[in-house]
Design a protein around this motif. Structure first.
Motif, PDB file in Angstrom:
ATOM      1  N   PHE A   1       0.829  -1.203   0.000  1.00 23.42           N
ATOM      2  CA  PHE A   1       0.000   0.000   0.000  1.00 23.42           C
ATOM      3  C   PHE A   1       0.864   1.254   0.000  1.00 23.42           C
ATOM      4  CE2 PHE A   1      -2.066   3.378   2.505  1.00 23.42           C
ATOM      5  CZ  PHE A   1      -3.175   3.624   1.698  1.00 23.42           C
ATOM      6  N   MET A   2       1.906   1.267   0.844  1.00 22.75           N
ATOM      7  CA  MET A   2       2.768   2.435   0.950  1.00 22.75           C
ATOM      8  C   MET A   2       3.578   2.667  -0.324  1.00 22.75           C
ATOM      9  SD  MET A   2       2.015   3.880   3.697  1.00 22.75           S
ATOM     10  CE  MET A   2       3.270   5.151   3.511  1.00 22.75           C
ATOM     11  N   ILE A   3       3.993   1.599  -0.985  1.00 26.43           N
ATOM     12  CA  ILE A   3       4.683   1.752  -2.273  1.00 26.43           C
ATOM     13  C   ILE A   3       3.763   2.450  -3.264  1.00 26.43           C
ATOM     14  CG2 ILE A   3       5.582   0.497  -4.274  1.00 26.43           C
ATOM     15  CD1 ILE A   3       6.692  -1.591  -2.288  1.00 26.43           C
ATOM     16  N   GLY A   4       2.506   2.027  -3.284  1.00 33.08           N
ATOM     17  CA  GLY A   4       1.536   2.667  -4.165  1.00 33.08           C
ATOM     18  C   GLY A   4       1.336   4.137  -3.833  1.00 33.08           C
ATOM     19  N   VAL A   5       1.267   4.462  -2.532  1.00 30.69           N
ATOM     20  CA  VAL A   5       1.085   5.852  -2.107  1.00 30.69           C
ATOM     21  C   VAL A   5       2.271   6.706  -2.534  1.00 30.69           C
ATOM     22  CG1 VAL A   5       0.977   7.382  -0.094  1.00 30.69           C
ATOM     23  CG2 VAL A   5      -0.449   5.330  -0.178  1.00 30.69           C
ATOM     24  N   GLU A   6       3.484   6.185  -2.356  1.00 33.57           N
ATOM     25  CA  GLU A   6       4.686   6.943  -2.730  1.00 33.57           C
ATOM     26  C   GLU A   6       4.659   7.316  -4.212  1.00 33.57           C
ATOM     27  OE1 GLU A   6       7.069   8.096  -0.891  1.00 33.57           O
ATOM     28  OE2 GLU A   6       6.913   7.019   1.003  1.00 33.57           O
ATOM     29  N   TRP A   7       4.349   6.355  -5.061  1.00 26.58           N
ATOM     30  CA  TRP A   7       4.363   6.626  -6.504  1.00 26.58           C
ATOM     31  C   TRP A   7       3.154   7.448  -6.934  1.00 26.58           C
ATOM     32  CZ3 TRP A   7       8.553   6.475  -9.228  1.00 26.58           C
ATOM     33  CH2 TRP A   7       9.600   5.681  -8.786  1.00 26.58           C
ATOM     34  N   LEU A   8       2.061   7.372  -6.147  1.00 25.47           N
ATOM     35  CA  LEU A   8       0.913   8.237  -6.420  1.00 25.47           C
ATOM     36  C   LEU A   8       1.288   9.696  -6.190  1.00 25.47           C
ATOM     37  CD1 LEU A   8      -2.076   8.223  -7.238  1.00 25.47           C
ATOM     38  CD2 LEU A   8      -2.666   8.082  -4.808  1.00 25.47           C
ATOM     39  N   TRP A   9       2.118   9.957  -5.186  1.00 22.28           N
ATOM     40  CA  TRP A   9       2.626  11.312  -4.951  1.00 22.28           C
ATOM     41  C   TRP A   9       3.362  11.821  -6.186  1.00 22.28           C
ATOM     42  CZ3 TRP A   9       4.947  13.262   0.218  1.00 22.28           C
ATOM     43  CH2 TRP A   9       4.037  13.044   1.258  1.00 22.28           C
ATOM     44  N   VAL A  10       4.231  10.981  -6.715  1.00 20.05           N
ATOM     45  CA  VAL A  10       5.019  11.392  -7.883  1.00 20.05           C
ATOM     46  C   VAL A  10       4.120  11.630  -9.083  1.00 20.05           C
ATOM     47  CG1 VAL A  10       6.799  10.651  -9.529  1.00 20.05           C
ATOM     48  CG2 VAL A  10       7.109  10.252  -7.081  1.00 20.05           C
ATOM     49  N   PHE A  11       3.112  10.788  -9.240  1.00 19.76           N
ATOM     50  CA  PHE A  11       2.178  10.976 -10.354  1.00 19.76           C
ATOM     51  C   PHE A  11       1.448  12.308 -10.211  1.00 19.76           C
ATOM     52  CE2 PHE A  11      -2.072  10.431 -12.263  1.00 19.76           C
ATOM     53  CZ  PHE A  11      -1.687  10.209 -13.586  1.00 19.76           C
ATOM     54  N   SER A  12       1.080  12.654  -8.975  1.00 25.97           N
ATOM     55  CA  SER A  12       0.426  13.935  -8.726  1.00 25.97           C
ATOM     56  C   SER A  12       1.344  15.099  -9.088  1.00 25.97           C
ATOM     57  CB  SER A  12       0.003  14.032  -7.254  1.00 25.97           C
ATOM     58  OG  SER A  12      -0.470  15.321  -6.936  1.00 25.97           O
ATOM     59  N   ILE A  13       2.624  14.986  -8.727  1.00 24.60           N
ATOM     60  CA  ILE A  13       3.601  16.019  -9.077  1.00 24.60           C
ATOM     61  C   ILE A  13       3.738  16.125 -10.585  1.00 24.60           C
ATOM     62  CG2 ILE A  13       6.035  16.689  -8.921  1.00 24.60           C
ATOM     63  CD1 ILE A  13       4.491  17.044  -6.317  1.00 24.60           C
ATOM     64  N   TYR A  14       3.809  14.975 -11.243  1.00 26.75           N
ATOM     65  CA  TYR A  14       3.927  14.936 -12.707  1.00 26.75           C
ATOM     66  C   TYR A  14       2.748  15.635 -13.373  1.00 26.75           C
ATOM     67  CZ  TYR A  14       3.166  12.950 -17.353  1.00 26.75           C
ATOM     68  OH  TYR A  14       2.883  12.797 -18.686  1.00 26.75           O
ATOM     69  N   LYS A  15       1.539  15.349 -12.904  1.00 25.43           N
ATOM     70  CA  LYS A  15       0.349  15.951 -13.505  1.00 25.43           C
ATOM     71  C   LYS A  15       0.339  17.463 -13.288  1.00 25.43           C
ATOM     72  CE  LYS A  15      -2.873  14.183 -15.037  1.00 25.43           C
ATOM     73  NZ  LYS A  15      -3.260  13.934 -16.442  1.00 25.43           N
ATOM     74  N   GLY A  16       0.717  17.894 -12.079  1.00 21.29           N
ATOM     75  CA  GLY A  16       0.730  19.324 -11.801  1.00 21.29           C
ATOM     76  C   GLY A  16       1.763  20.073 -12.612  1.00 21.29           C
ATOM     77  N   MET A  17       2.935  19.450 -12.816  1.00 20.56           N
ATOM     78  CA  MET A  17       4.014  20.096 -13.557  1.00 20.56           C
ATOM     79  C   MET A  17       3.786  20.073 -15.058  1.00 20.56           C
ATOM     80  SD  MET A  17       7.337  18.751 -11.399  1.00 20.56           S
ATOM     81  CE  MET A  17       8.491  19.458 -12.591  1.00 20.56           C
ATOM     82  N   LYS A  18       3.036  19.076 -15.512  1.00 15.15           N
ATOM     83  CA  LYS A  18       2.817  18.917 -16.945  1.00 15.15           C
ATOM     84  C   LYS A  18       2.159  20.148 -17.549  1.00 15.15           C
ATOM     85  CE  LYS A  18       0.818  15.650 -20.268  1.00 15.15           C
ATOM     86  NZ  LYS A  18       0.010  14.414 -20.415  1.00 15.15           N
ATOM     87  N   ASN A  19       1.245  20.750 -16.817  1.00 16.11           N
ATOM     88  CA  ASN A  19       0.535  21.930 -17.324  1.00 16.11           C
ATOM     89  C   ASN A  19       1.432  23.154 -17.415  1.00 16.11           C
ATOM     90  OD1 ASN A  19      -1.863  20.449 -17.456  1.00 16.11           O
ATOM     91  ND2 ASN A  19      -2.419  20.962 -15.352  1.00 16.11           N
TER      92      ASN A  19
END
Length: 252
Positions: free
Chosen positions: A72-90
Motif C-alpha cells: 500500500f505504501m509503495i503505491g502511495v509513494e508513486w501516487l505522490w510522484v504521479f500527482s507532481i507529474y500531472k501538476g508540472m505537466k501543465n
C-alpha cells in the motif's frame, strides 16, 4: 581537451531560472493539505496503537499484514510522484530536471554515491545528538506504526527494500525536487525554501514524537542543502534509500 575533474564540483545553480513556477500555487497547496492529512491520519493511528510505547493494535503484527502495508505504501509513494507529474505537466516542467538527466554522465554516479554516503554519516551523527537531547529513551522504529518490528523472511525484507527505494526516489522528488524549487520560486529565497521544505518534511512525521520530528527536519535540511549545492537530487536519493533500508533492518 575538456577536463573531467569537475564531477565533484557543485553545480552552478545560478543559471537555473529559480523564479519559474513548476506548477500552480493551488497544486502546491493541495500537496501541503495532503501532507497534513497524512500527519493527522498517522497521529490517529499512533494513538490507537498506544502511542508506540505499548501494543500495536492497529499496526501490522504478522508478515501478511506487513506485506499488505508495504504494498500500500509503495503505491502511495508513486501516487505522490504521479500527482507532481500531472501538476508540472501543465507548466511544461519535467521531473527529469530534478535528476539533471541532460547533464548526467555515468562517471558522476561515483560522486553521487560518495556524497550520499557522507550525508548518511552526517545525518546519523546529527540524529543521535537530537535523540540524546529530546528523548531520554532513544526512539526507535517501534514508535512507527508502519514498521513496528524488523521485517523477517525473504518477501517482507524484499518488499521493505522496495518500499525504502521508492521512498528514497519519490520523497526526494516531492520534497527536495518539487517543493524546494517551488518554494524558491514563491519566496525568491533558496534558504527559506530549504528550511521550509525540511520543516514540512519533519511535520509530516509528527505522530512519531518530538525527537524523531526534529531529527527528520535535520535530515531534510541536510538533503535540501545537498540538492541545492549539487543542483540535483541524485545523491539525496542514494542517502534516503540507504537510510530507510538500514533503519528498517535495525542496522542504524
Amino acid at each position: 581537451m575538456k577536463s573531467n575533474s569537475n564531477y565533484l564540483a557543485p553545480v552552478d545553480t545560478s543559471k537555473n531560472d529559480s523564479n519559474k513556477l513548476l506548477a500552480s500555487p493551488k497544486h502546491t497547496l493541495g500537496l501541503m493539505a495532503l501532507i497534513l492529512a497524512i500527519t493527522i491520519a498517522g497521529a490517529f493511528n499512533a494513538s490507537r496503537s498506544g502511542g508506540g510505547g505499548g501494543g500495536h493494535s492497529s499496526a501490522p503484527a504478522s508478515s501478511m499484514q506487513m506485506i499488505s502495508v508495504f504494498l500500500f505504501m509503495i503505491g502511495v509513494e508513486w501516487l505522490w510522484v504521479f500527482s507532481i507529474y500531472k501538476g508540472m505537466k501543465n507548466y511544461a516542467s519535467s521531473i527529469w530536471d530534478f535528476l539533471d538527466r541532460k547533464g548526467f554522465v555515468p562517471k558522476q554516479l561515483a560522486a553521487d554515491v560518495a556524497f550520499g554516503a557522507l550525508a548518511l554519516v552526517l545525518i546519523y551523527v546529527c540524529s543521535k545528538g537530537v535523540h540524546s537531547v529530546f528523548d531520554p529513551v532513544v526512539a526507535t522504529s517501534d514508535a512507527n506504526p508502519i514498521l513496528p518490528s524488523r521485517p523477517e523472511g525473504f518477501v517482507p525484507v524484499a518488499l521493505w527494500v522496495c518500499l525504502s527505494m521508492s521512498a528514497g526516489i519519490c520523497e526526494e522528488i516531492v520534497f527536495r525536487g518539487y517543493l524546494q524549487r517551488q518554494l524558491t520560486a514563491f519566496t525568491g529565497n533558496a534558504g527559506i525554501a530549504i528550511v521550509a521544505q525540511a520543516a514540512i518534511f519533519g511535520i509530516g512525521h509528527a505522530y512519531e514524537g518530538v525527537g524523531p520530528v526534529i531529527a527528520i527536519m535535520v535530515h531534510g535540511l541536510v538533503l535540501g542543502l545537498l540538492a541545492h549545492w549539487r543542483g540535483n537530487i541524485r545523491a539525496g536519493i542514494v542517502q534516503h534509500s540507504a537510510w530507510d533500508i538500514l533503519a528498517g533492518l535495525k542496522m542504524l
